[in-house]
Write a protein that holds these residues in place. Structure first.
Motif, mmCIF file in Angstrom:
data_model
loop_
_atom_site.group_PDB
_atom_site.id
_atom_site.type_symbol
_atom_site.label_atom_id
_atom_site.label_comp_id
_atom_site.label_asym_id
_atom_site.label_seq_id
_atom_site.Cartn_x
_atom_site.Cartn_y
_atom_site.Cartn_z
ATOM 1 N N ARG A 1 2.003 15.227 3.198
ATOM 2 C CA ARG A 1 2.995 15.291 1.957
ATOM 3 C C ARG A 1 4.298 15.297 2.233
ATOM 4 N NH1 ARG A 1 0.423 18.272 -2.971
ATOM 5 N NH2 ARG A 1 1.569 16.955 -4.139
ATOM 6 N N GLN A 2 4.989 14.284 2.146
ATOM 7 C CA GLN A 2 6.655 14.289 2.389
ATOM 8 C C GLN A 2 7.102 13.261 1.084
ATOM 9 O OE1 GLN A 2 7.733 12.953 6.502
ATOM 10 N NE2 GLN A 2 6.671 14.837 7.327
ATOM 11 N N ALA A 3 8.264 13.731 0.813
ATOM 12 C CA ALA A 3 8.881 12.705 -0.243
ATOM 13 C C ALA A 3 9.597 11.794 0.696
ATOM 14 C CB ALA A 3 9.943 13.572 -0.972
ATOM 15 N N GLY A 4 9.743 10.719 -0.100
ATOM 16 C CA GLY A 4 10.402 9.481 0.503
ATOM 17 C C GLY A 4 11.795 9.748 0.564
ATOM 18 N N ASP A 5 12.345 9.138 1.721
ATOM 19 C CA ASP A 5 13.766 9.620 1.915
ATOM 20 C C ASP A 5 14.305 8.142 2.602
ATOM 21 O OD1 ASP A 5 16.041 10.135 3.305
ATOM 22 O OD2 ASP A 5 15.602 11.278 4.675
ATOM 23 N N LEU A 6 15.488 7.762 1.710
ATOM 24 C CA LEU A 6 16.054 6.275 1.780
ATOM 25 C C LEU A 6 16.611 6.323 3.220
ATOM 26 C CD1 LEU A 6 17.801 6.039 -1.768
ATOM 27 C CD2 LEU A 6 16.072 4.774 -0.811
ATOM 28 N N THR B 1 13.711 5.885 8.708
ATOM 29 C CA THR B 1 12.802 4.412 8.939
ATOM 30 C C THR B 1 11.796 4.669 8.332
ATOM 31 O OG1 THR B 1 14.246 4.367 10.953
ATOM 32 C CG2 THR B 1 12.300 2.903 10.953
ATOM 33 N N SER B 2 11.332 3.615 7.375
ATOM 34 C CA SER B 2 10.002 3.544 6.720
ATOM 35 C C SER B 2 10.170 2.347 5.755
ATOM 36 C CB SER B 2 9.633 4.782 6.145
ATOM 37 O OG SER B 2 10.469 5.091 5.017
ATOM 38 N N ILE B 3 9.241 2.121 4.751
ATOM 39 C CA ILE B 3 9.526 1.072 3.616
ATOM 40 C C ILE B 3 10.475 2.317 2.830
ATOM 41 C CG2 ILE B 3 8.533 0.553 1.430
ATOM 42 C CD1 ILE B 3 6.223 -0.199 3.310
ATOM 43 N N LEU C 1 11.002 4.603 -5.828
ATOM 44 C CA LEU C 1 10.755 3.166 -6.323
ATOM 45 C C LEU C 1 12.218 2.803 -6.770
ATOM 46 C CD1 LEU C 1 7.620 4.088 -8.295
ATOM 47 C CD2 LEU C 1 7.674 3.055 -6.224
ATOM 48 N N GLU C 2 12.163 1.556 -7.221
ATOM 49 C CA GLU C 2 13.330 0.923 -7.850
ATOM 50 C C GLU C 2 12.981 -0.078 -8.918
ATOM 51 O OE1 GLU C 2 17.464 -1.864 -6.288
ATOM 52 O OE2 GLU C 2 15.642 -1.897 -5.105
ATOM 53 N N MET C 3 13.742 0.237 -9.821
ATOM 54 C CA MET C 3 13.741 -0.892 -11.074
ATOM 55 C C MET C 3 15.105 -1.722 -11.093
ATOM 56 S SD MET C 3 11.382 -1.278 -13.312
ATOM 57 C CE MET C 3 10.403 0.104 -13.540
ATOM 58 N N GLY D 1 0.731 -1.217 0.092
ATOM 59 C CA GLY D 1 0.086 -0.173 0.004
ATOM 60 C C GLY D 1 0.802 1.396 -0.152
ATOM 61 N N LEU D 2 0.303 2.217 -0.782
ATOM 62 C CA LEU D 2 1.124 3.585 -0.874
ATOM 63 C C LEU D 2 -0.108 4.564 -0.578
ATOM 64 C CD1 LEU D 2 3.443 2.813 -4.031
ATOM 65 C CD2 LEU D 2 3.996 2.496 -1.644
#
Length: 150
Positions: free
Chosen positions: A80-85, A88-90, A144-146, A9-10
């Motif tokens: 709204r927050q951009a993902g951050d590698l 701690t999260s997915i 996301l990763e490809m 889920g996103l």
């Protein structure tokens, strides 16, 4: 106990924009959409009068392949927050591709933010083999990763 992944889920801000991205840019198949509301939904999401628009997309015909579940909360403010590698999260959702270079160029042509060009990795010694991969962002900034197995 847990047996397998059922879906990923996103939370998204704009469902139409996200469906367009995952279906028309990434090539996933739209499987359908539901509206979640009522006491069960309130209890699940811990919000009163919660309504959620939920869409499912998948890149596989296999029944055991988990779909991407897009969730847009209606009537509620979405943080709204951009993902951050490095938080701690997915950290990312990874997709399989047959050709990382071609996919990278396709995403670039569609104005998708890629965090790097495809990189080649060799983890044969650890039993994971070789691959080519890169990170990119969806319209909400989700990482996301490809990945292309080599």
């Amino acid at each position: 106990m847990a047996k397998r992944i059922y879906h990923i889920g996103l939370t998204v801000f704009d469902m139409e924009r996200s469906i367009h991205f995952y279906r028309d840019v990434l090539g996933l198949q739209f499987q359908g959409e539901i509206l979640m509301q009522g006491p069960e939904t309130d209890a699940m999401f811990q919000r009163k009068n919660c309504r959620a628009r939920v869409a499912y997309l998948n890149g596989s015909e296999r029944q055991d392949a988990p779909p991407v579940e897009l969730i847009q909360f209606l009537d509620d403010e979405t943080d709204r927050q951009a993902g951050d590698l490095f938080t701690t999260s997915i950290s990312e959702l990874c997709f399989h591709t047959e050709d990382a270079e071609e996919t990278y160029h396709h995403l670039q042509e569609h104005g998708v933010e890629c965090l790097s060009e495809p990189q080649t990795f060799d983890f044969t010694d650890a039993g994971f083999g070789k691959s080519k991969a890169f990170y990119f962002r969806d319209p909400d900034g989700i990482i996301l990763e490809m990945m292309q197995p080599l």
